[in-house]
Motif scaffolding. Structure first.
Motif, PDB file in Angstrom:
ATOM      1  N   LEU A  30       6.992   2.245  -0.414  1.00 23.58           N
ATOM      2  CA  LEU A  30       7.297   2.335   0.968  1.00 23.58           C
ATOM      3  C   LEU A  30       7.798   3.565   1.399  1.00 23.58           C
ATOM      4  N   GLN A  31       7.454   4.423   2.062  1.00 22.19           N
ATOM      5  CA  GLN A  31       8.207   5.542   2.849  1.00 22.19           C
ATOM      6  C   GLN A  31       8.077   5.600   4.222  1.00 22.19           C
ATOM      7  N   LEU A  32       8.865   6.512   4.891  1.00 30.04           N
ATOM      8  CA  LEU A  32       8.817   6.897   6.079  1.00 30.04           C
ATOM      9  C   LEU A  32       7.623   7.802   6.512  1.00 30.04           C
ATOM     10  N   GLY A  33       6.931   7.791   7.507  1.00 36.70           N
ATOM     11  CA  GLY A  33       5.895   8.694   7.800  1.00 36.70           C
ATOM     12  C   GLY A  33       6.223  10.105   7.890  1.00 36.70           C
ATOM     13  N   ASP A  34       7.533  10.498   8.249  1.00 34.34           N
ATOM     14  CA  ASP A  34       8.065  11.829   8.115  1.00 34.34           C
ATOM     15  C   ASP A  34       8.762  12.280   6.715  1.00 34.34           C
ATOM     16  N   VAL A  89       8.559   6.510  14.361  1.00 36.65           N
ATOM     17  CA  VAL A  89       8.151   6.584  12.994  1.00 36.65           C
ATOM     18  C   VAL A  89       7.870   5.383  12.215  1.00 36.65           C
ATOM     19  N   GLU A  90       6.864   5.671  11.392  1.00 35.82           N
ATOM     20  CA  GLU A  90       6.267   4.397  10.525  1.00 35.82           C
ATOM     21  C   GLU A  90       6.609   4.339   9.289  1.00 35.82           C
ATOM     22  N   PHE A  91       6.430   3.081   8.832  1.00 35.04           N
ATOM     23  CA  PHE A  91       6.590   2.705   7.421  1.00 35.04           C
ATOM     24  C   PHE A  91       5.135   2.746   6.961  1.00 35.04           C
ATOM     25  N   PHE A  92       4.966   3.397   5.777  1.00 35.13           N
ATOM     26  CA  PHE A  92       3.666   3.299   5.243  1.00 35.13           C
ATOM     27  C   PHE A  92       3.689   2.843   3.781  1.00 35.13           C
ATOM     28  N   ASN A  93       2.608   2.134   3.004  1.00 33.32           N
ATOM     29  CA  ASN A  93       2.578   1.820   1.808  1.00 33.32           C
ATOM     30  C   ASN A  93       1.743   2.887   1.045  1.00 33.32           C
ATOM     31  N   VAL A  94       2.305   3.702   0.172  1.00 31.65           N
ATOM     32  CA  VAL A  94       1.543   4.627  -0.423  1.00 31.65           C
ATOM     33  C   VAL A  94       1.004   4.434  -1.889  1.00 31.65           C
ATOM     34  N   MET A  95       1.323   3.081  -2.152  1.00 35.69           N
ATOM     35  CA  MET A  95       0.717   2.607  -3.674  1.00 35.69           C
ATOM     36  C   MET A  95      -0.702   1.949  -3.502  1.00 35.69           C
ATOM     37  N   GLU A  96      -1.512   2.596  -4.189  1.00 34.73           N
ATOM     38  CA  GLU A  96      -2.808   2.061  -4.257  1.00 34.73           C
ATOM     39  C   GLU A  96      -2.960   1.086  -5.179  1.00 34.73           C
ATOM     40  N   GLN A  97      -3.625   0.196  -4.774  1.00 34.76           N
ATOM     41  CA  GLN A  97      -4.070  -1.325  -5.612  1.00 34.76           C
ATOM     42  C   GLN A  97      -5.162  -1.685  -4.968  1.00 34.76           C
ATOM     43  N   ILE A  98      -6.205  -1.731  -5.916  1.00 32.32           N
ATOM     44  CA  ILE A  98      -7.512  -2.049  -5.797  1.00 32.32           C
ATOM     45  C   ILE A  98      -7.957  -3.469  -6.164  1.00 32.32           C
ATOM     46  N   ASN A  99      -7.368  -4.248  -6.871  1.00 31.09           N
ATOM     47  CA  ASN A  99      -7.485  -5.339  -7.208  1.00 31.09           C
ATOM     48  C   ASN A  99      -6.291  -6.161  -7.429  1.00 31.09           C
ATOM     49  N   GLY A 100      -6.199  -7.540  -7.927  1.00 24.40           N
ATOM     50  CA  GLY A 100      -4.902  -8.311  -8.082  1.00 24.40           C
ATOM     51  C   GLY A 100      -4.128  -7.955  -9.365  1.00 24.40           C
ATOM     52  N   GLN A 101      -4.850  -7.102 -10.002  1.00 31.41           N
ATOM     53  CA  GLN A 101      -4.235  -6.934 -11.453  1.00 31.41           C
ATOM     54  C   GLN A 101      -2.898  -6.218 -11.562  1.00 31.41           C
ATOM     55  N   GLY A 102      -2.808  -5.138 -10.552  1.00 31.69           N
ATOM     56  CA  GLY A 102      -1.578  -4.150 -10.454  1.00 31.69           C
ATOM     57  C   GLY A 102      -1.914  -2.882  -9.840  1.00 31.69           C
ATOM     58  N   ARG A 120      -2.219   5.630  -8.776  1.00 33.49           N
ATOM     59  CA  ARG A 120      -2.404   6.620  -7.713  1.00 33.49           C
ATOM     60  C   ARG A 120      -1.625   6.451  -6.573  1.00 33.49           C
ATOM     61  N   ARG A 121      -1.188   7.583  -5.873  1.00 30.14           N
ATOM     62  CA  ARG A 121      -0.469   7.428  -4.711  1.00 30.14           C
ATOM     63  C   ARG A 121      -1.785   7.761  -3.420  1.00 30.14           C
ATOM     64  N   LEU A 122      -1.521   7.273  -2.421  1.00 32.35           N
ATOM     65  CA  LEU A 122      -2.211   7.392  -1.257  1.00 32.35           C
ATOM     66  C   LEU A 122      -1.521   8.392  -0.257  1.00 32.35           C
ATOM     67  N   ASP A 123      -2.367   9.069   0.189  1.00 33.56           N
ATOM     68  CA  ASP A 123      -1.868  10.225   1.410  1.00 33.56           C
ATOM     69  C   ASP A 123      -2.727  10.036   2.452  1.00 33.56           C
ATOM     70  N   GLY A 124      -1.971  10.806   3.634  1.00 30.06           N
ATOM     71  CA  GLY A 124      -2.960  11.069   4.750  1.00 30.06           C
ATOM     72  C   GLY A 124      -3.388   9.918   5.522  1.00 30.06           C
ATOM     73  N   PRO A 125      -4.475   9.627   5.939  1.00 33.63           N
ATOM     74  CA  PRO A 125      -4.965   8.601   6.791  1.00 33.63           C
ATOM     75  C   PRO A 125      -5.310   7.471   5.714  1.00 33.63           C
ATOM     76  N   SER A 126      -5.254   7.614   4.272  1.00 31.19           N
ATOM     77  CA  SER A 126      -5.428   6.576   3.471  1.00 31.19           C
ATOM     78  C   SER A 126      -4.168   5.552   3.265  1.00 31.19           C
ATOM     79  N   ARG A 127      -3.084   5.808   3.619  1.00 23.82           N
ATOM     80  CA  ARG A 127      -1.809   5.244   3.525  1.00 23.82           C
ATOM     81  C   ARG A 127      -2.188   3.997   4.474  1.00 23.82           C
ATOM     82  N   MET A 128      -1.468   2.912   3.887  1.00 24.68           N
ATOM     83  CA  MET A 128      -1.706   1.521   4.580  1.00 24.68           C
ATOM     84  C   MET A 128      -0.478   1.564   5.736  1.00 24.68           C
ATOM     85  N   ASN A 129      -0.977   1.195   6.750  1.00 20.77           N
ATOM     86  CA  ASN A 129       0.068   0.890   7.801  1.00 20.77           C
ATOM     87  C   ASN A 129       0.992  -0.278   7.497  1.00 20.77           C
ATOM     88  N   VAL A 130       2.269  -0.292   7.639  1.00 21.16           N
ATOM     89  CA  VAL A 130       3.164  -1.412   7.415  1.00 21.16           C
ATOM     90  C   VAL A 130       3.739  -1.699   8.805  1.00 21.16           C
TER      91      VAL A 130
END
Length: 567
Positions: free
Chosen positions: A335-339, A385-398, A402-412
């Motif tokens: 989790l990180q702040l948008g700015d 200011v938003e909280f975003f999740n920048v940790m990519e996870q594509i399935n339940g394994q873990g 990769r880090r997400l950036d720009g519009p690919s970040r998940m809104n929290v």
């Protein structure tokens, strides 16, 4: 049902390069590896995309504090003989919670899709999810009676879960019979009594806990029952972490807070706010959707905070303490702040650090908690200011690595800075709570716990959960070194041990630094990680569990029983 699910498990993953992201004091700045197999077993039929909803339009829900009841109102008096040391720690406050099935407004646009626009199906404590916050103080023992008022299995509307309850106060220093042991459950129409002694472990104030949560722990159904709504927060205070930022006690930390909880939608009564994250997937009718056949883990595609989808919170231009919880079942967060501005981390898994750590992000695995202090005085009224999740996870394994950036970040969630002229007497102390000493001369044994995926099945030390088998029996009053190993090359496992906190001695052979230099109860192991930790066992005896807190893995037998025996 568990046996059927195990029978259709798929084989393990291919070996891949693995960064150790969870044990490090600092995160990697760039992508390092692809940890997980590229495809899962998700399909639109089993895991539909949630209906689109507008982010940051739903106000944050902040639960009230749980209100005490008159013990004389309990129809069946507490039975002291059912609880260890009950007479020594006689309850000062009594509470009741009723677990029911009902409807919950996760987001107004989802509610519009539900039959009769009544809200999404949910299991709740006293009519809300998360349930009311249990606020307690060390030295003031607590008694909580939880009634299972859920319908019977043939009458429930919730399409997942099993309507028996076992409530774990994660990770309170609690006698076994009140701990939420997975086999200690109450069926519909029954209740279970919990006695929380509110004593420091070993009577040492340096072993205080601050940020806890309670959640269902029904054997084989933890993931689904929590996903259905059965979670809530707990806050423990004491003489230094008192919740009062105006406290005159010479040792008071005066962290942000004013002992007021709840608030109007989108606004808080106080400055000490709990935020529990659950990722949820919804079907076209606005109800939670869950694929019980995917034993890798379950991922939702919408982040909820306090069971509101991507909410907003109005904040004043001052400091706030946020207690942030990963409520699972299987998602990891950075989790990180948008700015990108920094904040201060003050605790790890509910344990205050010795010194605050300045950071621009926090990393959480399922059941991890971190308290942070954000100072909004640097913003102007009207800013967001938003909280975003920048940790990519594509399935339940873990995580993928990769880090997400720009519009690919998940809104929290979003913070809205309002115009206010408020006095802020809180502080960020230079020093908070001393770590208890580690005396290796006390160690009487070393044990190893290997988390693996063998021939399509989840195992600990090559074994599956069998509540009749005691896998370890440390004696009360002793200390041991435990080794947690993730034998998988593509899985992440948040390893959780009930009852006692540990201190990390080494993580992949290195001494802990930064946030990891703390007491903890969840060791989030990346692929091939090895954590060497120090434990003491005191104060109560009985049966407890060690398990993966990716609750999908836990429900598929990645759990073992261990007992504390009389010294």
């Amino acid at each position: 049902m568990t046996i059927k699910r195990r029978q259709i498990l798929k084989a393990g993953a291919a070996a891949l390069t693995t960064p150790a992201i969870f044990g490090g004091a600092m995160l990697s700045k760039t992508a390092q590896a692809q940890l997980c197999r590229p495809t899962g077993i998700r399909s639109p039929g089993t895991e539909p995309d949630s209906p689109p909803v507008t982010p940051f339009t739903e106000p944050l829900f902040i639960p009230d504090a749980l209100s005490p009841v008159n013990p004389a109102s309990l129809t069946t008096p507490p039975d002291p003989n059912r609880h260890q040391r009950f007479d020594e720690f006689q309850p000062i406050k009594y509470y009741e919670q009723r677990i029911t099935e009902g409807y919950w407004n996760y987001h107004s646009e989802l509610t519009q899709l539900t039959p009769n626009q009544s809200g999404s199906l949910a299991w709740m404590y006293n009519g809300s999810t998360p349930g009311e916050t249990l606020v307690a103080r060390y030295g003031e023992p607590v008694f909580v009676r939880r009634y299972n008022d859920l319908p019977t299995a043939d009458q429930i509307q919730m399409p997942i879960g099993y309507p028996a309850i076992s409530t774990h106060l994660h990770n309170a220093h609690t006698a076994s019979e009140s701990d939420g042991y997975p086999m200690d459950f109450a069926e519909p129409g029954q209740f279970w009594d919990h006695h929380y002694a509110m004593m420091y472990a070993r009577n040492d104030p340096n072993e205080a806990l601050a940020s806890l949560w309670y959640h269902d722990h029904m054997i084989d159904f933890t993931a689904t029952n929590v996903y259905a709504g059965l979670s809530g927060m707990a806050i423990f205070y004491d003489h230094i972490d008192s919740g009062d930022e105006n406290d005159k006690h010479p040792h008071a930390l005066r962290l942000p807070g004013n002992m007021r909880f709840g608030g109007a939608p989108g606004s808080a009564n106080g400055y000490d706010i709990s935020l529990i994250l659950h990722d949820v997937r919804f079907d076209s009718s606005g109800n939670p959707a869950y694929n019980v056949f995917d034993t890798d883990g379950h991922l939702g595609d919408l982040i909820t905070v306090n069971r509101k989808v991507m909410p907003y919170l109005n904040v004043e231009r001052r400091k706030y303490r946020f207690r942030i919880y990963d409520g699972g079942p299987s998602r990891f967060y950075e989790l990180q702040l948008g700015d990108g501005d920094p904040f201060f981390i003050i605790s790890n898994d509910g344990n205050l650090l010795e010194e605050p750590v300045e950071a621009t992000s926090i990393v959480l695995g399922p059941a991890n908690r971190q308290d942070v202090i954000i100072d909004f005085s640097r913003y102007s009224p009207g800013q967001t200011v938003e909280f975003f999740n920048v940790m990519e996870q594509i399935n339940g394994q873990g995580p993928s690595g990769r880090r997400l950036d720009g519009p690919s970040r998940m809104n929290v969630m979003q913070f809205r800075i309002i115009d206010s002229n408020v006095e802020d007497n809180s502080q960020i102390p230079d020093f908070m709570r001393k770590l208890p000493p580690i005396n290796l001369n006390e160690v009487v044994a070393e044990r190893e716990w290997v988390f693996d995926h063998d021939m399509g099945l989840w195992t600990v030390n090559g074994s599956f959960m069998d509540p009749t088998i005691i896998s370890a029996a440390p004696r009360q009053g002793t200390a041991e070194i435990w080794h947690f190993r993730n034998a998988g090359s593509s899985w992440a496992h948040p390893c959780h041990v009930h009852f006692e906190e540990f201190q990390v001695l080494e993580w992949n052979g290195k001494k802990p630094t930064g946030v990891l230099r703390s007491r903890k109860d969840v060791a989030t192991l990346g692929p091939n990680d090895h954590a060497k930790v120090f434990y003491r066992f005191d104060d109560f005896v009985g049966r407890y569990v060690i398990h993966c807190h990716n609750n999908v893995h836990e429900d598929n037998a990645m759990m073992l029983r261990w007992d504390i025996t009389p010294g």
